[in-house]
Scaffold this motif. Structure first.
Motif, mmCIF file in Angstrom:
data_model
loop_
_atom_site.group_PDB
_atom_site.id
_atom_site.type_symbol
_atom_site.label_atom_id
_atom_site.label_comp_id
_atom_site.label_asym_id
_atom_site.label_seq_id
_atom_site.Cartn_x
_atom_site.Cartn_y
_atom_site.Cartn_z
ATOM 1 N N PHE A 290 -10.276 3.721 -7.026
ATOM 2 C CA PHE A 290 -11.600 3.927 -6.453
ATOM 3 C C PHE A 290 -11.644 3.426 -5.008
ATOM 4 O O PHE A 290 -12.126 4.126 -4.109
ATOM 5 N N LEU A 291 -11.127 2.227 -4.765
ATOM 6 C CA LEU A 291 -11.148 1.653 -3.420
ATOM 7 C C LEU A 291 -10.282 2.456 -2.449
ATOM 8 O O LEU A 291 -10.670 2.669 -1.293
ATOM 9 N N VAL A 292 -9.136 2.929 -2.923
ATOM 10 C CA VAL A 292 -8.282 3.775 -2.079
ATOM 11 C C VAL A 292 -9.019 5.075 -1.760
ATOM 12 O O VAL A 292 -9.011 5.534 -0.612
ATOM 13 N N GLY A 293 -9.666 5.643 -2.756
ATOM 14 C CA GLY A 293 -10.425 6.880 -2.547
ATOM 15 C C GLY A 293 -11.544 6.700 -1.547
ATOM 16 O O GLY A 293 -11.781 7.572 -0.699
ATOM 17 N N LYS B 242 -12.085 14.267 -4.261
ATOM 18 C CA LYS B 242 -10.799 14.885 -4.579
ATOM 19 C C LYS B 242 -10.144 14.162 -5.754
ATOM 20 O O LYS B 242 -9.697 14.790 -6.713
ATOM 21 N N TYR B 243 -10.110 12.830 -5.701
ATOM 22 C CA TYR B 243 -9.514 12.048 -6.785
ATOM 23 C C TYR B 243 -10.292 12.245 -8.087
ATOM 24 O O TYR B 243 -9.713 12.337 -9.161
ATOM 25 N N GLN B 244 -11.607 12.320 -7.970
ATOM 26 C CA GLN B 244 -12.436 12.504 -9.159
ATOM 27 C C GLN B 244 -12.094 13.832 -9.841
ATOM 28 O O GLN B 244 -11.919 13.881 -11.056
ATOM 29 N N LEU C 291 -13.745 7.501 -13.581
ATOM 30 C CA LEU C 291 -14.819 8.497 -13.530
ATOM 31 C C LEU C 291 -16.188 7.830 -13.650
ATOM 32 O O LEU C 291 -17.144 8.229 -12.967
ATOM 33 N N GLU C 292 -16.296 6.804 -14.473
ATOM 34 C CA GLU C 292 -17.556 6.055 -14.589
ATOM 35 C C GLU C 292 -17.893 5.358 -13.275
ATOM 36 O O GLU C 292 -19.039 5.336 -12.854
ATOM 37 N N LYS C 293 -16.884 4.799 -12.634
ATOM 38 C CA LYS C 293 -17.081 4.126 -11.344
ATOM 39 C C LYS C 293 -17.583 5.128 -10.293
ATOM 40 O O LYS C 293 -18.473 4.816 -9.499
ATOM 41 N N CYS C 294 -17.035 6.331 -10.314
ATOM 42 C CA CYS C 294 -17.478 7.380 -9.387
ATOM 43 C C CYS C 294 -18.933 7.756 -9.645
ATOM 44 O O CYS C 294 -19.710 7.953 -8.710
ATOM 45 N N LYS C 295 -19.298 7.847 -10.928
ATOM 46 C CA LYS C 295 -20.690 8.158 -11.275
ATOM 47 C C LYS C 295 -21.631 7.064 -10.769
ATOM 48 O O LYS C 295 -22.686 7.360 -10.216
#
Length: 176
Positions: free
Chosen positions: A14-17, A25-27, A97-101
């Motif tokens: 997540f931090l790299v993204g 893109k990562y998601q 994916l939860e972190k992205c949400k």
């Protein structure tokens, strides 16, 4: 519940993204990977096989995904393999994916009902939940034929129980 191991690896990706402005893109890649692992159990079986050498596991990941995924997502999988934590890959993906949400202020509402609900009713529930939570709500419907009637809604680990069973339990608590 997500393990500490999965949380750490997902946080790193997540931090790299975020840093590379590649979170979307990562998601998308992690969503695709999750589907691949669900549909083809042989990949996880191979990656988790204790007699398969690490070099072979790394080769599998590189052969299958190097041309299709970003180098960072592939690198994450290789690091996980090198640390012998491959059984955590699906959970790492889920935590990511939860972190992205969370980052996008999105929550998933699980609506449990005795039968399929109409689109109009779903939209009303969604609108009400978005007001209450101040988040964008994604709906996941589940059918539970054990329910007599009504609905149960789970959002951010909070249960809104509007089922007949829930109402009977509340009445029972009140008179006990």
């Amino acid at each position: 519940m997500v393990s500490i191991v999965s949380r750490k690896y997902s946080e790193a990706l997540f931090l790299v993204g975020k840093d590379k402005n590649s979170l979307d893109k990562y998601q998308n890649e992690v969503l695709d990977l999750s589907e691949v692992f669900k549909m083809n159990k042989d990949i996880m079986t191979s990656l988790c096989h204790p007699q398969l050498p690490l070099q072979s596991k790394v080769a599998i990941v590189k052969d299958l995904f190097s041309n299709k995924l970003s180098k960072e997502v592939v690198a994450l999988m290789i690091v996980v393999l090198r640390k012998s934590r491959q059984e955590f890959l699906p959970e790492i993906f889920e935590a990511f994916l939860e972190k992205c949400k969370e980052d996008k202020n999105v929550a998933t509402a699980v609506i449990i009902s005795a039968e399929k609900l109409g689109e109009k009713y779903i939209n009303e529930i969604k609108k009400d939940l978005e007001k209450k939570t101040t988040k964008k709500i994604e709906i996941e419907e589940r059918i539970d034929d054990r329910l007599i009637g009504g609905v149960k809604i789970m959002v951010d680990n909070v249960l809104f129980d509007g089922s007949i069973d829930g109402k009977i339990k509340n009445i029972y608590k009140a008179i006990s």
